[in-house]
Design an enzyme around this catalytic site. Sequence first.
Site, short mmCIF file in Angstrom:
data_model
loop_
_atom_site.label_atom_id
_atom_site.label_comp_id
_atom_site.label_asym_id
_atom_site.label_seq_id
_atom_site.Cartn_x
_atom_site.Cartn_y
_atom_site.Cartn_z
CB CYS A 118 -15.77 -1.18 1.56
SG CYS A 118 -14.28 -0.32 2.09
CG HIS A 260 -17.62 1.12 -1.25
ND1 HIS A 260 -17.63 1.99 -0.18
CD2 HIS A 260 -16.32 0.73 -1.40
CE1 HIS A 260 -16.41 2.11 0.29
NE2 HIS A 260 -15.59 1.37 -0.43
CG ASN A 290 -13.18 3.78 0.65
OD1 ASN A 290 -14.11 3.58 1.41
ND2 ASN A 290 -12.54 2.81 0.02
N1 COA Z 1 0.92 10.18 -5.06
C1 COA Z 1 1.81 10.17 -6.07
N2 COA Z 1 2.26 9.04 -6.60
C2 COA Z 1 1.80 7.86 -6.11
C3 COA Z 1 0.87 7.82 -5.04
C4 COA Z 1 0.44 9.04 -4.52
N3 COA Z 1 -0.47 9.11 -3.51
N4 COA Z 1 0.58 6.53 -4.77
C5 COA Z 1 1.31 5.78 -5.62
N5 COA Z 1 2.04 6.60 -6.43
C6 COA Z 1 2.96 6.23 -7.51
C7 COA Z 1 3.43 4.80 -7.39
O1 COA Z 1 4.57 4.73 -6.54
C8 COA Z 1 3.76 4.49 -8.83
O2 COA Z 1 5.03 5.04 -9.14
P1 COA Z 1 6.04 4.23 -10.08
O3 COA Z 1 5.34 4.12 -11.41
O4 COA Z 1 7.23 5.10 -10.10
O5 COA Z 1 6.26 2.92 -9.41
C9 COA Z 1 2.73 5.28 -9.62
O6 COA Z 1 2.24 6.30 -8.74
C10 COA Z 1 1.58 4.44 -10.10
O7 COA Z 1 1.12 3.67 -8.99
P2 COA Z 1 -0.04 2.64 -9.13
O8 COA Z 1 -0.24 1.91 -7.84
O9 COA Z 1 0.20 1.82 -10.36
O10 COA Z 1 -1.26 3.62 -9.39
P3 COA Z 1 -2.71 3.26 -9.86
O11 COA Z 1 -2.95 3.90 -11.16
O12 COA Z 1 -3.02 1.80 -9.72
O13 COA Z 1 -3.58 4.04 -8.78
C11 COA Z 1 -4.87 3.61 -6.80
C12 COA Z 1 -3.49 3.68 -7.41
C13 COA Z 1 -4.76 3.22 -5.35
C14 COA Z 1 -5.51 4.99 -6.89
C15 COA Z 1 -5.72 2.59 -7.62
O14 COA Z 1 -5.01 1.38 -7.77
C16 COA Z 1 -7.03 2.32 -6.96
O15 COA Z 1 -7.85 3.17 -6.83
N6 COA Z 1 -7.30 1.05 -6.57
C17 COA Z 1 -8.48 0.69 -5.86
C18 COA Z 1 -8.28 1.02 -4.42
C19 COA Z 1 -9.58 0.99 -3.64
O16 COA Z 1 -10.58 1.48 -4.09
N7 COA Z 1 -9.52 0.42 -2.43
C20 COA Z 1 -10.62 0.35 -1.55
C21 COA Z 1 -11.63 -0.62 -2.07
S1 COA Z 1 -12.93 -0.80 -0.92
#
Ligand code: COA
Length: 339
Positions: A118, A260, A290
């Site tokens: 990215c 980004h 993304n």
């Molecule tokens: N739909 C529903 N539930 C989901 C899910 C989805 N697509 N993906 C994960 N969950 C669940 C998880 O299993 C977890 O459940 P639990 O509490 O029972 O264990 C819960 O939602 C919370 O998951 P978590 O990973 O803590 O969520 P989060 O608030 O961290 O959000 C992202 C997840 C990926 C959206 C977030 O971490 C993020 O945006 N990170 C940056 C990723 C990124 O930008 N990557 C590219 C960079 S170039």
Amino acid sequence: MKSFISQGVQILATGSAVPSVSLNNDQISKIVETSDDWIFTRTGIKERRLLTGNQQSVIDLATVASARALDKISMNPAQLDLIILATSSPNDLFGSASQVQFEIGAINAVAFDLTAACSGFVLGLVTAVQYLRTGSYSNALVIGADVLSKWVNWSDRTTCILFGDAAGAVILQSCSTIDNSILDFQLNTDGNYSNYLSIQYQIDDYPHPLLNLYQGSFKFISMNGKEVYKFAVSQVPLSILKCLNNLNMSVNDIDWLLLHQANERILKAVAEKLSISDNKIIANLGKYGNTSAASIPLALDEALANNKIANNDIIVIAGFGAGLTWGTIIIRWKSSQLK
Ligand code: COA
């Protein structure tokens, strides 16, 4: 970037391309257990574009984006000296840039791929700028293009909701230092955290029977979302501040924040840390997700098409992602013409 600079660099034109097929959050919720509400609240994404079928690759998107940029300024592709294709989803591990060079007819350009996920577009832009500043080349095409839909595990709801396919391109030209548009840059890498976001090569269990040689194949995208989020929100503002500081500029000088397009919460958190108001954030990830190396040039192209950016506006561009790699470029926008 200080002593042997003889030229400035201008951005002459931008172009972009997205596949026609879109997949919205409700449609994804029929593939994995998720919902529009969960995805939109956590990421700001509503839909993304996918390169479906087996006839097209990242090369096709990169070619269309490049041709659109060339068309805007009626530039003959033979005038290009350099093509850098920033992609982490090439169609050929030996490089895809040469095929784009052929497709657009840039017969005089040297072309190569640059892999930095990215952050690829930011690194590609900075790389091309070096060739132009030193006077080695006059015209360069930098493309950010990715088709991460091909590398996503479509049964992993933590990653498949995030990514989309696209390409964006910019044409750069050397100019007098007075007209210089690329004011400064700041780049970083921390390989200690490469496991936070990767497409790893997996070695087969058994070697070749005679050679003790292990072969393998690439796995799907794996990501530690929470750590990537924390990294982006903590490191990107620091990089932007360092870059502003180098130029004796302050956050008040910023007209546009072009990050980004990973996640709307990241965009807003970075802006908030820098005390930049939300109306200065350029964002289109709701429509595209993304798109990795494509996200910045795609958003820039769209912002220009919508007449958002005015002559002499200061645009702070920052990329971040796998590597981990991140960095900033500060631009003074010039509404220029091909000379
Ligand atoms: N739909 C529903 N539930 C989901 C899910 C989805 N697509 N993906 C994960 N969950 C669940 C998880 O299993 C977890 O459940 P639990 O509490 O029972 O264990 C819960 O939602 C919370 O998951 P978590 O990973 O803590 O969520 P989060 O608030 O961290 O959000 C992202 C997840 C990926 C959206 C977030 O971490 C993020 O945006 N990170 C940056 C990723 C990124 O930008 N990557 C590219 C960079 S170039």
